[in-house]
Design a protein around this motif. Structure first.
Motif, PDB file in Angstrom:
ATOM      1  N   THR A  99       0.831  -1.200   0.000  1.00 47.06           N
ATOM      2  CA  THR A  99       0.000   0.000   0.000  1.00 47.06           C
ATOM      3  C   THR A  99       0.870   1.256   0.000  1.00 47.06           C
ATOM      4  OG1 THR A  99      -1.706  -1.205   1.205  1.00 47.06           O
ATOM      5  CG2 THR A  99      -1.864   1.202   1.211  1.00 47.06           C
ATOM      6  N   SER A 100       1.913   1.250   0.799  1.00 47.98           N
ATOM      7  CA  SER A 100       2.829   2.393   0.859  1.00 47.98           C
ATOM      8  C   SER A 100       3.515   2.627  -0.479  1.00 47.98           C
ATOM      9  CB  SER A 100       3.866   2.161   1.951  1.00 47.98           C
ATOM     10  OG  SER A 100       4.831   3.174   1.937  1.00 47.98           O
ATOM     11  N   ALA A 101       3.949   1.563  -1.120  1.00 51.04           N
ATOM     12  CA  ALA A 101       4.596   1.705  -2.432  1.00 51.04           C
ATOM     13  C   ALA A 101       3.611   2.255  -3.465  1.00 51.04           C
ATOM     14  CB  ALA A 101       5.153   0.356  -2.881  1.00 51.04           C
ATOM     15  N   GLY A 102       2.376   1.817  -3.432  1.00 55.69           N
ATOM     16  CA  GLY A 102       1.361   2.326  -4.354  1.00 55.69           C
ATOM     17  C   GLY A 102       1.069   3.798  -4.139  1.00 55.69           C
ATOM     18  N   ILE A 103       0.958   4.203  -2.884  1.00 55.58           N
ATOM     19  CA  ILE A 103       0.694   5.609  -2.576  1.00 55.58           C
ATOM     20  C   ILE A 103       1.875   6.473  -2.999  1.00 55.58           C
ATOM     21  CG2 ILE A 103       0.409   7.245  -0.664  1.00 55.58           C
ATOM     22  CD1 ILE A 103      -1.315   5.090   0.705  1.00 55.58           C
ATOM     23  N   THR A 104       3.085   5.993  -2.769  1.00 53.87           N
ATOM     24  CA  THR A 104       4.287   6.735  -3.171  1.00 53.87           C
ATOM     25  C   THR A 104       4.349   6.885  -4.688  1.00 53.87           C
ATOM     26  OG1 THR A 104       5.460   5.907  -1.235  1.00 53.87           O
ATOM     27  CG2 THR A 104       6.801   6.777  -3.031  1.00 53.87           C
ATOM     28  N   ALA A 105       4.047   5.826  -5.409  1.00 55.02           N
ATOM     29  CA  ALA A 105       4.062   5.896  -6.872  1.00 55.02           C
ATOM     30  C   ALA A 105       2.995   6.858  -7.380  1.00 55.02           C
ATOM     31  CB  ALA A 105       3.854   4.504  -7.458  1.00 55.02           C
ATOM     32  N   ALA A 106       1.817   6.815  -6.798  1.00 53.31           N
ATOM     33  CA  ALA A 106       0.740   7.720  -7.212  1.00 53.31           C
ATOM     34  C   ALA A 106       1.113   9.175  -6.911  1.00 53.31           C
ATOM     35  CB  ALA A 106      -0.565   7.356  -6.518  1.00 53.31           C
ATOM     36  N   ALA A 107       1.724   9.424  -5.777  1.00 57.17           N
ATOM     37  CA  ALA A 107       2.138  10.781  -5.418  1.00 57.17           C
ATOM     38  C   ALA A 107       3.218  11.287  -6.371  1.00 57.17           C
ATOM     39  CB  ALA A 107       2.641  10.817  -3.985  1.00 57.17           C
ATOM     40  N   ALA A 108       4.134  10.415  -6.755  1.00 57.38           N
ATOM     41  CA  ALA A 108       5.189  10.823  -7.688  1.00 57.38           C
ATOM     42  C   ALA A 108       4.601  11.180  -9.049  1.00 57.38           C
ATOM     43  CB  ALA A 108       6.218   9.709  -7.818  1.00 57.38           C
ATOM     44  N   VAL A 109       3.647  10.389  -9.510  1.00 56.57           N
ATOM     45  CA  VAL A 109       3.011  10.684 -10.796  1.00 56.57           C
ATOM     46  C   VAL A 109       2.253  12.003 -10.718  1.00 56.57           C
ATOM     47  CG1 VAL A 109       1.167   9.944 -12.354  1.00 56.57           C
ATOM     48  CG2 VAL A 109       2.886   8.309 -11.583  1.00 56.57           C
ATOM     49  N   LEU A 110       1.506  12.222  -9.660  1.00 56.48           N
ATOM     50  CA  LEU A 110       0.756  13.473  -9.519  1.00 56.48           C
ATOM     51  C   LEU A 110       1.692  14.669  -9.396  1.00 56.48           C
ATOM     52  CD1 LEU A 110      -2.126  12.342  -7.161  1.00 56.48           C
ATOM     53  CD2 LEU A 110      -2.242  12.827  -9.609  1.00 56.48           C
ATOM     54  N   ASP A 111       2.798  14.497  -8.699  1.00 56.28           N
ATOM     55  CA  ASP A 111       3.765  15.581  -8.558  1.00 56.28           C
ATOM     56  C   ASP A 111       4.402  15.908  -9.910  1.00 56.28           C
ATOM     57  OD1 ASP A 111       5.213  17.463  -7.058  1.00 56.28           O
ATOM     58  OD2 ASP A 111       6.946  16.122  -6.981  1.00 56.28           O
ATOM     59  N   ARG A 112       4.725  14.904 -10.689  1.00 54.44           N
ATOM     60  CA  ARG A 112       5.310  15.125 -12.008  1.00 54.44           C
ATOM     61  C   ARG A 112       4.298  15.749 -12.968  1.00 54.44           C
ATOM     62  NH1 ARG A 112       6.952   9.652 -13.109  1.00 54.44           N
ATOM     63  NH2 ARG A 112       7.689   9.131 -11.053  1.00 54.44           N
ATOM     64  N   ARG A 113       3.040  15.425 -12.835  1.00 52.44           N
ATOM     65  CA  ARG A 113       2.019  16.030 -13.700  1.00 52.44           C
ATOM     66  C   ARG A 113       2.024  17.542 -13.577  1.00 52.44           C
ATOM     67  NH1 ARG A 113      -3.804  13.774 -13.012  1.00 52.44           N
ATOM     68  NH2 ARG A 113      -4.204  15.668 -14.167  1.00 52.44           N
ATOM     69  N   ARG A 114       2.135  18.025 -12.369  1.00 47.56           N
ATOM     70  CA  ARG A 114       2.148  19.473 -12.137  1.00 47.56           C
ATOM     71  C   ARG A 114       3.408  20.085 -12.744  1.00 47.56           C
ATOM     72  NH1 ARG A 114       3.481  23.285  -7.829  1.00 47.56           N
ATOM     73  NH2 ARG A 114       2.015  24.991  -8.018  1.00 47.56           N
ATOM     74  N   THR A 115       4.548  19.434 -12.526  1.00 47.04           N
ATOM     75  CA  THR A 115       5.807  19.937 -13.071  1.00 47.04           C
ATOM     76  C   THR A 115       5.766  19.959 -14.594  1.00 47.04           C
ATOM     77  OG1 THR A 115       6.964  19.028 -11.167  1.00 47.04           O
ATOM     78  CG2 THR A 115       8.307  19.583 -13.072  1.00 47.04           C
ATOM     79  N   TYR A 116       5.283  18.895 -15.195  1.00 47.14           N
ATOM     80  CA  TYR A 116       5.195  18.836 -16.652  1.00 47.14           C
ATOM     81  C   TYR A 116       4.205  19.866 -17.195  1.00 47.14           C
ATOM     82  CZ  TYR A 116       7.948  14.547 -16.587  1.00 47.14           C
ATOM     83  OH  TYR A 116       8.932  13.630 -16.412  1.00 47.14           O
ATOM     84  N   ALA A 117       3.137  20.089 -16.489  1.00 44.05           N
ATOM     85  CA  ALA A 117       2.176  21.101 -16.919  1.00 44.05           C
ATOM     86  C   ALA A 117       2.799  22.490 -16.878  1.00 44.05           C
ATOM     87  CB  ALA A 117       0.931  21.056 -16.042  1.00 44.05           C
ATOM     88  N   LEU A 118       3.583  22.774 -15.839  1.00 43.50           N
ATOM     89  CA  LEU A 118       4.256  24.075 -15.758  1.00 43.50           C
ATOM     90  C   LEU A 118       5.326  24.200 -16.834  1.00 43.50           C
ATOM     91  CD1 LEU A 118       4.573  24.480 -11.891  1.00 43.50           C
ATOM     92  CD2 LEU A 118       3.043  25.710 -13.434  1.00 43.50           C
ATOM     93  N   LEU A 119       6.037  23.148 -17.125  1.00 43.49           N
ATOM     94  CA  LEU A 119       7.031  23.175 -18.199  1.00 43.49           C
ATOM     95  C   LEU A 119       6.351  23.398 -19.554  1.00 43.49           C
ATOM     96  CD1 LEU A 119       9.543  20.352 -17.252  1.00 43.49           C
ATOM     97  CD2 LEU A 119      10.032  22.788 -17.461  1.00 43.49           C
ATOM     98  N   HIS A 120       5.202  22.794 -19.724  1.00 45.46           N
ATOM     99  CA  HIS A 120       4.464  22.969 -20.969  1.00 45.46           C
ATOM    100  C   HIS A 120       4.074  24.436 -21.167  1.00 45.46           C
ATOM    101  CE1 HIS A 120       1.828  22.110 -24.304  1.00 45.46           C
ATOM    102  NE2 HIS A 120       0.812  22.698 -23.665  1.00 45.46           N
TER     103      HIS A 120
END
Length: 158
Positions: A99-120
């Motif tokens: 469960t912890s690994a899944g939450i960490t992976a989901a948080a990393a994806v969501l965090d990168r989405r914001r970064t990629y959106a700002l880069l875009h």
């Protein structure tokens, strides 16, 4: 002790049980008096063991025949309980870890989405844009211009 041993042999023979009767002093608790015991090794299955117990019951007053499993019941019970507890702890631990690994992976994806959106939003508006790391830095390159303008953007598209 010899008399009890002889009586045990006679009782087992009369019951039709094939067994080796002996004397042992390592299985019982030690006491100030004679703490030896008569042992009977029975060959056969559970039915043969039950017939031997029946034949030896009443051989000595206030004592009854026991097996090694009878003597070690608490140890066997503890081993079973400990094994069950260990398995439960392992299952819970691995469930929490997954469960912890899944939450960490989901948080990393969501965090990168914001970064990629700002880069875009910050990308240069140039049709032939090349990143600075891949652009050739020569004076003849039409897509590289040094100075205050954005690096990697064509000269004519300011």
């Amino acid at each position: 002790m010899t008399q009890v041993r002889k009586q045990a042999k006679q009782r087992l023979r009369a019951a039709g049980v094939s067994a080796v009767v002996g004397v042992d002093d390592g299985f019982v608790a030690t006491a100030a008096y004679d703490s030896r015991q008569v042992t009977a090794t029975v060959s056969g299955g559970p039915a043969e063991l039950d017939r031997a117990r029946t034949a030896l019951t009443g051989l000595l007053p206030d004592q009854y025949p026991t097996t090694t499993a009878d003597m070690n019941w608490s140890e066997n019970r503890f081993t079973q309980d400990f094994t069950t507890l260990t398995r439960v702890v392992l299952v819970v631990t691995f469930t929490v870890a997954i469960t912890s690994a899944g939450i960490t992976a989901a948080a990393a994806v969501l965090d990168r989405r914001r970064t990629y959106a700002l880069l875009h939003l910050a990308e240069p508006r140039c049709a032939s844009w090349t990143p600075p790391a891949t652009a050739r830095r020569s004076s003849r390159s039409p897509c590289w211009r040094a100075g205050p303008s954005r690096p990697g953007c064509c000269a004519g598209a300011r």
